[in-house]
Design a protein around this motif. Structure first.
Motif, PDB file in Angstrom:
ATOM      1  N   ILE A 125      21.231  23.907  85.210  1.00 20.02           N
ATOM      2  CA  ILE A 125      20.664  22.592  84.880  1.00 20.02           C
ATOM      3  C   ILE A 125      19.196  22.442  85.295  1.00 20.02           C
ATOM      4  N   PRO A 126      18.777  22.950  86.474  1.00 20.30           N
ATOM      5  CA  PRO A 126      17.336  22.841  86.798  1.00 20.30           C
ATOM      6  C   PRO A 126      16.437  23.429  85.710  1.00 20.30           C
ATOM      7  N   GLY A 127      16.851  24.522  85.096  1.00 22.41           N
ATOM      8  CA  GLY A 127      16.072  25.122  84.015  1.00 22.41           C
ATOM      9  C   GLY A 127      15.970  24.173  82.830  1.00 22.41           C
ATOM     10  N   VAL A 128      17.107  23.538  82.493  1.00 22.36           N
ATOM     11  CA  VAL A 128      17.106  22.577  81.388  1.00 22.36           C
ATOM     12  C   VAL A 128      16.140  21.436  81.681  1.00 22.36           C
ATOM     13  N   VAL A 129      16.195  20.968  82.920  1.00 17.57           N
ATOM     14  CA  VAL A 129      15.309  19.859  83.309  1.00 17.57           C
ATOM     15  C   VAL A 129      13.845  20.287  83.219  1.00 17.57           C
ATOM     16  N   LEU A 130      13.546  21.469  83.771  1.00 17.39           N
ATOM     17  CA  LEU A 130      12.157  21.953  83.732  1.00 17.39           C
ATOM     18  C   LEU A 130      11.652  22.079  82.297  1.00 17.39           C
ATOM     19  N   ALA A 131      12.496  22.644  81.438  1.00 10.09           N
ATOM     20  CA  ALA A 131      12.084  22.812  80.039  1.00 10.09           C
ATOM     21  C   ALA A 131      11.816  21.457  79.400  1.00 10.09           C
ATOM     22  N   THR A 132      12.665  20.495  79.708  1.00 10.94           N
ATOM     23  CA  THR A 132      12.472  19.158  79.131  1.00 10.94           C
ATOM     24  C   THR A 132      11.182  18.520  79.638  1.00 10.94           C
ATOM     25  N   ILE A 133      10.925  18.701  80.941  1.00  8.99           N
ATOM     26  CA  ILE A 133       9.672  18.166  81.495  1.00  8.99           C
ATOM     27  C   ILE A 133       8.480  18.790  80.783  1.00  8.99           C
ATOM     28  N   PHE A 134       8.578  20.111  80.589  1.00 10.56           N
ATOM     29  CA  PHE A 134       7.451  20.813  79.958  1.00 10.56           C
ATOM     30  C   PHE A 134       7.098  20.216  78.601  1.00 10.56           C
ATOM     31  N   VAL A 135       8.098  20.051  77.744  1.00 11.71           N
ATOM     32  CA  VAL A 135       7.767  19.631  76.374  1.00 11.71           C
ATOM     33  C   VAL A 135       7.362  18.158  76.292  1.00 11.71           C
ATOM     34  N   THR A 136       7.717  17.360  77.311  1.00  8.05           N
ATOM     35  CA  THR A 136       7.377  15.935  77.225  1.00  8.05           C
ATOM     36  C   THR A 136       6.222  15.565  78.152  1.00  8.05           C
ATOM     37  N   PHE A 137       5.611  16.590  78.697  1.00  8.77           N
ATOM     38  CA  PHE A 137       4.550  16.422  79.683  1.00  8.77           C
ATOM     39  C   PHE A 137       3.442  15.436  79.287  1.00  8.77           C
ATOM     40  N   PRO A 138       2.807  15.574  78.104  1.00 10.23           N
ATOM     41  CA  PRO A 138       1.605  14.778  77.840  1.00 10.23           C
ATOM     42  C   PRO A 138       1.835  13.367  77.305  1.00 10.23           C
ATOM     43  N   PHE A 139       3.065  13.002  76.967  1.00 13.16           N
ATOM     44  CA  PHE A 139       3.252  11.759  76.213  1.00 13.16           C
ATOM     45  C   PHE A 139       2.722  10.518  76.921  1.00 13.16           C
ATOM     46  N   VAL A 140       3.043  10.374  78.201  1.00 13.06           N
ATOM     47  CA  VAL A 140       2.633   9.160  78.901  1.00 13.06           C
ATOM     48  C   VAL A 140       1.112   9.101  79.067  1.00 13.06           C
ATOM     49  N   SER A 141       0.516  10.201  79.552  1.00 15.48           N
ATOM     50  CA  SER A 141      -0.931  10.154  79.785  1.00 15.48           C
ATOM     51  C   SER A 141      -1.696   9.986  78.470  1.00 15.48           C
ATOM     52  N   ARG A 142      -1.190  10.608  77.406  1.00 14.00           N
ATOM     53  CA  ARG A 142      -1.812  10.445  76.098  1.00 14.00           C
ATOM     54  C   ARG A 142      -1.929   8.975  75.673  1.00 14.00           C
ATOM     55  N   GLU A 143      -0.941   8.181  76.027  1.00 11.38           N
ATOM     56  CA  GLU A 143      -0.954   6.771  75.648  1.00 11.38           C
ATOM     57  C   GLU A 143      -1.829   5.937  76.576  1.00 11.38           C
ATOM     58  N   ILE A 144      -1.830   6.297  77.867  1.00 11.07           N
ATOM     59  CA  ILE A 144      -2.551   5.446  78.825  1.00 11.07           C
ATOM     60  C   ILE A 144      -4.055   5.708  78.830  1.00 11.07           C
ATOM     61  N   ILE A 145      -4.437   6.986  78.680  1.00  8.25           N
ATOM     62  CA  ILE A 145      -5.857   7.331  78.833  1.00  8.25           C
ATOM     63  C   ILE A 145      -6.775   6.500  77.924  1.00  8.25           C
TER      64      ILE A 145
END
Ligand code: ATP
Ligand code: MG
Lengths: 369, 281
Positions: B136-156
């Motif tokens: 499961i940690p691998g699944v979580v890490l992979a998910t974090i990786f692909v969704t990494f920029p979404f929040v900062s992209r909107e706020i910047i």
């Protein structure tokens, strides 16, 4: 000195925004930082506020060095050029912010906010949001908000820049009175010499990151010390050559700076000027601009274009008309030095300007008949 | 001339609508239709099998953690990139966007290279008895990786547009860092932040490629998309309908997200407009 700025230097990349800036302001005085756009006025203000850090130099407030204090610890009020009102807070909340941060009791806050609302003439607007206010009202909110925590020093960056001309004139007077009433030491930034002269007790003229001259408005106006100041205040014409200006010798000087009030233009049949007609030279009116209470004439004298004002009470003139032109005095520039030169021909017959005064203002003089 | 452009407009509208309906709407509706083709009780049965429930759990864990991590990281990174000047700022900004340009499979494989049995971090992980790859940690890490920029992209962009004047004004009145963020900055970025979080969650829920590389045990580390894939590939007509039933869950979530998204995008734009009105007059 309540505020002292000592030898401040600041560079952005390899651009020098502040170059050995030093000045002092006495307690309770209102000082103006005057200079053209990009001269480094805002930079100095932000360094005093602690929003920018200097590369070297000291800022002292009330005798204490504040270099190491953060903006929130300096006890300075700042009115931003854009006002920077908190968009999501009402007028009253904006003013109360600094007091709430200081954890003052609610009834004290209420009292102080009410007092400032009254002082700044904002009664009835307490519940409005910044986007529901006029420019002048916003400026007053910004002012009240900065004053609320009772700072020891108030800094204002171009406080009138975003306000239309008419309201601006009223606000200048208002600000001057208000600041003296509150008794707070203040520095305001402006690029408008009229504003500085009208409002300030003391003016620091800046150019290219340097302080060119510090003094009371009258001194700055009457005795410009550097070529820059002479060219910046008094709406002058700058001439690259002296050639053909009657009554002046070029000497060592390289440029001449002539203000409108240094130039007299009159018609040949004007009896009041008949004594000095021999010292006049011919000029042709090239342009006439209506300036409300007076006319601004652009007169071509031997190939150089001079500016003078003409009272609307005098006889009308027209473009192309030949006039007699006399230059009473001018600032002669050599390097960075300025020297006030009097018209030598006039000086010979009228060494202390008494005659000029009498033919203009004396019994039977120009302005009295 | 005017008439011509009007016909042009109608043609364009028709083409776009047809395209969207044919390519997106009909396929999604057919998923729902198919999922119910063996009746409601079969549908309910399909979405409550042990493996599906496990997949729902794993998906929620991965999405939840990715959302949390990326929200915190997104706020910090946007703050850093808009409020401070430092060397290499542009590079950092570009690095954050890597997940947009790298295929998710490569993201998954790169984690295998790093944390897998041959990876350079594996001695350390073994010593600490932590299993990442195929867990499961691998699944979580992979998910974090692909969704990494979404929040900062909107706020910047919002932080840039708002500028730091109000924050500086608050500082001049004696407010300190966190108070300034809470009282002054947060109201400005609120809607953009929520919008970014919604996009992040949507992407996390649907991620296949990166997770697929790191997750191999059905009923333990499979997420919903992997479970759907497994059901579909097993080939019996029942399991294909089950695949559609589980898919319909994601479609329903997607519709909900779409609605939320439009609401928050609208609110965000509205606050942005009030700001512009203020600047203009
Ligand atoms: N953060 C910065 N980075 C780089 N250069 C800067 C920065 N801030 C100011 N400068 C430069 O320093 C010079 C002085 O800027 P400053 O804002 O102090 O001028 P100013 O006198 O206030 O002008 P204005 O009347 O136009 O507001 C300008 O040339 C400006 O481009
Ligand atoms: Mg400025």
């Amino acid at each position: 000195m309540y505020v002292e700025v000592r030898e401040i230097n600041k560079t952005f990349g390899d651009f020098k925004a502040s170059d050995h800036v030093s000045f002092g302001i006495e307690k309770g005085k209102l000082a103006a930082l005057l200079g053209p756009s990009g001269s480094g006025k805002t930079t100095i203000l932000r360094i005093i506020a602690g929003l920018e850090s200097a590369d070297s130099g000291d800022v002292l407030i009330n005798g204490k060095t504040v270099n190491r204090l953060s903006p929130s610890e300096r006890g300075i009020g700042f009115v931003f050029q854009s006002y920077a009102l908190f968009r999501y807070m009402t007028v009253a909340e904006n003013i109360a912010f600094g007091l709430k941060v200081k954890k003052q009791p609610a009834d004290k806050i209420k009292e102080r906010v009410a007092e400032l609302i009254g002082l700044t003439d904002l009664t009835g607007l307490e519940k409005r949001y910044p986007n529901e206010l006029s420019g002048g009202q916003r400026q007053r909110v910004a002012f009240a908000r900065a004053l609320a925590p009772e700072p020891g020093l108030l800094l204002l960056d171009e406080p009138f820049a975003a306000i239309d001309a008419k309201v601006r004139k009223e606000l200048r007077q208002w600000l001057r009175e208000m600041i003296h009433k509150v008794g707070i030491t203040s520095i305001f930034v402006t690029h408008d010499q009229d504003e500085a002269v009208e409002v300030a007790d003391q003016i620091m003229v800046m150019d290219k990151g340097r302080i060119e001259q510090t003094g009371v408005p009258y001194e700055i106006y009457k005795e410009p010390k550097t070529a820059f100041v002479a060219g910046f205040v008094g709406n002058p014409v700058i001439l690259e050559s002296f050639e053909g200006l009657k009554g002046f010798e070029k000497g060592e000087f390289t440029r001449a700076i002539i203000r409108p009030e240094f130039v007299e233009a009159f018609k040949s049949d004007n009896p009041h000027f008949k004594d000095i007609i021999p010292f006049a030279q011919e000029g042709v009116i090239r342009d006439i601009l209506f300036r409300g209470s007076s006319l601004e004439l652009k007169i071509d004298v031997g190939g150089v274009l001079l500016t003078t004002h003409r009272s609307l009470e005098r006889r009308p003139v027209e473009v192309g008309e030949k006039m007699n032109v006399i230059i009473y005095r001018l600032y002669a520039i050599q390097g960075n030095e300025t020297k006030l030169l009097e018209n030598q021909d006039l000086k010979k017959i009228d060494p202390d300007n008494k005659r000029m005064e009498s033919y203009l203002y004396g019994d039977g003089g120009y302005f009295t008949t | 001339m005017r008439k011509q452009s009007k016909t042009g407009k109608i043609v364009l509208i028709t083409i776009s609508t047809l395209f969207v309906v044919l390519m997106l709407v009909i396929p999604l509706i057919s998923v729902i239709a198919n999922s119910l083709s063996k009746g409601l009780s079969f549908y309910l049965q399909s979405i409550t099998t042990k493996t599906v429930l496990s997949a729902i759990k794993v998906t929620l864990i991965a999405t939840g953690i990715a959302l949390l991590v990326n929200t915190v990281f997104g706020i910090i990174a946007s703050w850093l990139l808009t409020r401070y000047e430092f060397k290499g700022k542009q590079v950092l900004a570009a690095l954050i966007d890597i997940p947009f340009s790298v295929s998710p499979v490569i993201a998954g494989l790169s984690y295998i290279m790093m944390f897998g049995r041959m990876g350079w971090a594996s001695p350390l992980l073994e010593a600490l008895d932590i299993k990442i790859v195929f867990a499961i940690p691998g699944v979580v890490l992979a998910t974090i990786f692909v969704t990494f920029p979404f929040v900062s992209r909107e706020i910047i962009p919002v932080l840039n547009a708002v500028g730091k004047d109000e924050e500086e004004a608050a500082a001049m009145m004696g407010a300190k860092g966190f108070t300034i963020f809470r009282k002054i900055t947060f109201p400005h970025i609120k809607w953009a932040l929520i919008y970014g979080m919604i996009l992040c969650a949507a992407r996390a829920l649907g991620e296949f490629g990166a997770v697929n590389a790191l997750s191999k045990t059905r009923g333990e580390t499979f997420t919903l998309p992997l479970e759907i894939d497994a059901l579909y590939l097993s080939g019996s007509s029942d399991s294909i309908v089950s695949a559609f039933a589980v898919s319909s869950l994601l479609v329903i979530v997607a519709v909900v997200i779409l609605v939320l998204r439009s609401i928050f995008e609208y609110r965000g734009r509205k606050t942005q407009n009030t700001k512009e009105a203020r600047v203009e007059d």
